[in-house]
Design a protein around this motif. Structure first.
Motif, PDB file in Angstrom:
ATOM      1  N   ASP A 289      39.781  43.999  27.756  1.00  0.00           N
ATOM      2  CA  ASP A 289      40.540  43.111  26.861  1.00  0.00           C
ATOM      3  C   ASP A 289      41.657  42.402  27.624  1.00  0.00           C
ATOM      4  OD1 ASP A 289      38.945  43.866  24.722  1.00  0.00           O
ATOM      5  OD2 ASP A 289      40.442  45.225  23.857  1.00  0.00           O
ATOM      6  N   TRP A 290      42.371  43.152  28.469  1.00  0.00           N
ATOM      7  CA  TRP A 290      43.424  42.551  29.295  1.00  0.00           C
ATOM      8  C   TRP A 290      42.839  41.421  30.144  1.00  0.00           C
ATOM      9  CZ3 TRP A 290      43.630  42.340  34.638  1.00  0.00           C
ATOM     10  CH2 TRP A 290      44.834  41.876  35.183  1.00  0.00           C
ATOM     11  N   GLY A 291      41.682  41.700  30.764  1.00  0.00           N
ATOM     12  CA  GLY A 291      41.038  40.686  31.596  1.00  0.00           C
ATOM     13  C   GLY A 291      40.673  39.437  30.811  1.00  0.00           C
ATOM     14  N   GLN A 292      40.191  39.618  29.597  1.00  0.00           N
ATOM     15  CA  GLN A 292      39.846  38.474  28.754  1.00  0.00           C
ATOM     16  C   GLN A 292      41.086  37.638  28.449  1.00  0.00           C
ATOM     17  OE1 GLN A 292      37.910  39.496  25.081  1.00  0.00           O
ATOM     18  NE2 GLN A 292      37.672  37.376  24.464  1.00  0.00           N
ATOM     19  N   HIS A 293      42.195  38.301  28.124  1.00  0.00           N
ATOM     20  CA  HIS A 293      43.436  37.579  27.819  1.00  0.00           C
ATOM     21  C   HIS A 293      44.035  36.905  29.060  1.00  0.00           C
ATOM     22  CE1 HIS A 293      43.260  40.070  24.150  1.00  0.00           C
ATOM     23  NE2 HIS A 293      43.761  38.974  23.619  1.00  0.00           N
ATOM     24  N   GLN A 294      43.752  37.445  30.229  1.00  0.00           N
ATOM     25  CA  GLN A 294      44.267  36.880  31.478  1.00  0.00           C
ATOM     26  C   GLN A 294      43.338  35.815  32.059  1.00  0.00           C
ATOM     27  OE1 GLN A 294      47.304  37.671  32.873  1.00  0.00           O
ATOM     28  NE2 GLN A 294      47.586  38.820  30.979  1.00  0.00           N
ATOM     29  N   GLY A 295      42.166  35.632  31.456  1.00  0.00           N
ATOM     30  CA  GLY A 295      41.198  34.670  31.985  1.00  0.00           C
ATOM     31  C   GLY A 295      40.470  35.169  33.217  1.00  0.00           C
ATOM     32  N   VAL A 296      40.406  36.480  33.373  1.00  0.00           N
ATOM     33  CA  VAL A 296      39.746  37.082  34.530  1.00  0.00           C
ATOM     34  C   VAL A 296      38.224  36.892  34.425  1.00  0.00           C
ATOM     35  CG1 VAL A 296      39.187  39.321  35.568  1.00  0.00           C
ATOM     36  CG2 VAL A 296      41.542  38.786  34.963  1.00  0.00           C
ATOM     37  N   ARG A 297      37.608  36.567  35.536  1.00  0.00           N
ATOM     38  CA  ARG A 297      36.135  36.521  35.603  1.00  0.00           C
ATOM     39  C   ARG A 297      35.687  37.745  36.392  1.00  0.00           C
ATOM     40  NH1 ARG A 297      35.095  32.180  38.786  1.00  0.00           N
ATOM     41  NH2 ARG A 297      32.966  32.912  38.896  1.00  0.00           N
ATOM     42  N   TRP A 298      34.945  38.629  35.739  1.00  0.00           N
ATOM     43  CA  TRP A 298      34.470  39.858  36.375  1.00  0.00           C
ATOM     44  C   TRP A 298      33.252  39.577  37.242  1.00  0.00           C
ATOM     45  CZ3 TRP A 298      38.166  43.109  35.749  1.00  0.00           C
ATOM     46  CH2 TRP A 298      38.881  43.188  34.558  1.00  0.00           C
ATOM     47  N   ASP A 299      33.036  40.421  38.228  1.00  0.00           N
ATOM     48  CA  ASP A 299      31.848  40.370  39.087  1.00  0.00           C
ATOM     49  C   ASP A 299      30.707  41.069  38.341  1.00  0.00           C
ATOM     50  OD1 ASP A 299      29.975  40.354  41.103  1.00  0.00           O
ATOM     51  OD2 ASP A 299      31.073  41.700  42.434  1.00  0.00           O
TER      52      ASP A 299
END
Length: 180
Positions: A130-140
């Motif tokens: 969820d944090w990654g989604q809010h930060q605009g993170v693109r996962w590998d």
């Protein structure tokens, strides 16, 4: 730790997550592992490989280059997961199947550390995602018909169970690689 500041004496409560997620760089890391295809209820089949791997390394005088981990290769929560139990290596060694040597890729990783029972890690994982989604993170990660294929999604076991048998006190770091 959480400190309540309501004007009274500070009250410190244990928190299951040590801090906000952060992003760090990790160099590539050799490791020895054993892989299993499992359902979530069969996770012990993977975890049970770690003592044998440690024993095998000890018999050969190989000192691990870091904490053991679980690497999630493929995730389909409704069906099967492909998970590795791994131990970092200081140098390349020869192993016999079904064990293998591989490399954790270098790159930027989002990390979050949890103190508590491993059964709580699903919630901590959701927090990191969820944090990654809010930060605009693109996962590998790549979606496939078999599930999500991750470049490097790790649970690093920072507590030695032989030294701390109480699973509610175990420290585990989540490390999820970001897409380049």
């Amino acid at each position: 730790m959480i400190v309540a500041d309501d004007g009274a004496d500070p009250v410190i409560e244990e928190a299951s997550v040590l801090a906000e997620p952060t992003i760090l760089w990790r160099d590539e890391q050799l490791y020895v592992a054993r892989r299993e295809s499992i359902t979530m209820t069969e996770f012990a089949r993977v975890a049970d490989h770690l003592p044998a791997l440690f024993g095998w390394l000890g018999e050969r005088g190989v000192v691990p280059a870091g904490a053991p981990f679980f690497r999630y290769r493929v995730i389909d929560m409704s069906a099967e997961l492909v998970v590795e139990a791994g131990i970092p290596l200081p140098a390349l060694i020869e192993v016999a199947e079904p064990d293998f040597v591989d490399v954790l890729p270098a790159g930027r990783y989002a990390t979050l550390t949890h103190i508590g029972h491993p059964d709580e890690l699903m919630g901590v994982t959701a927090t990191l995602l969820d944090w990654g989604q809010h930060q605009g993170v693109r996962w590998d990660v790549t979606p496939t018909p078999e599930g999500e294929v991750w470049g490097a999604r790790l649970e690093v076991l920072l507590t030695n169970p032989a030294e701390e048998p109480d699973m509610h006190k175990w420290e585990t770091a989540l490390l999820f690689r970001l897409a380049d």
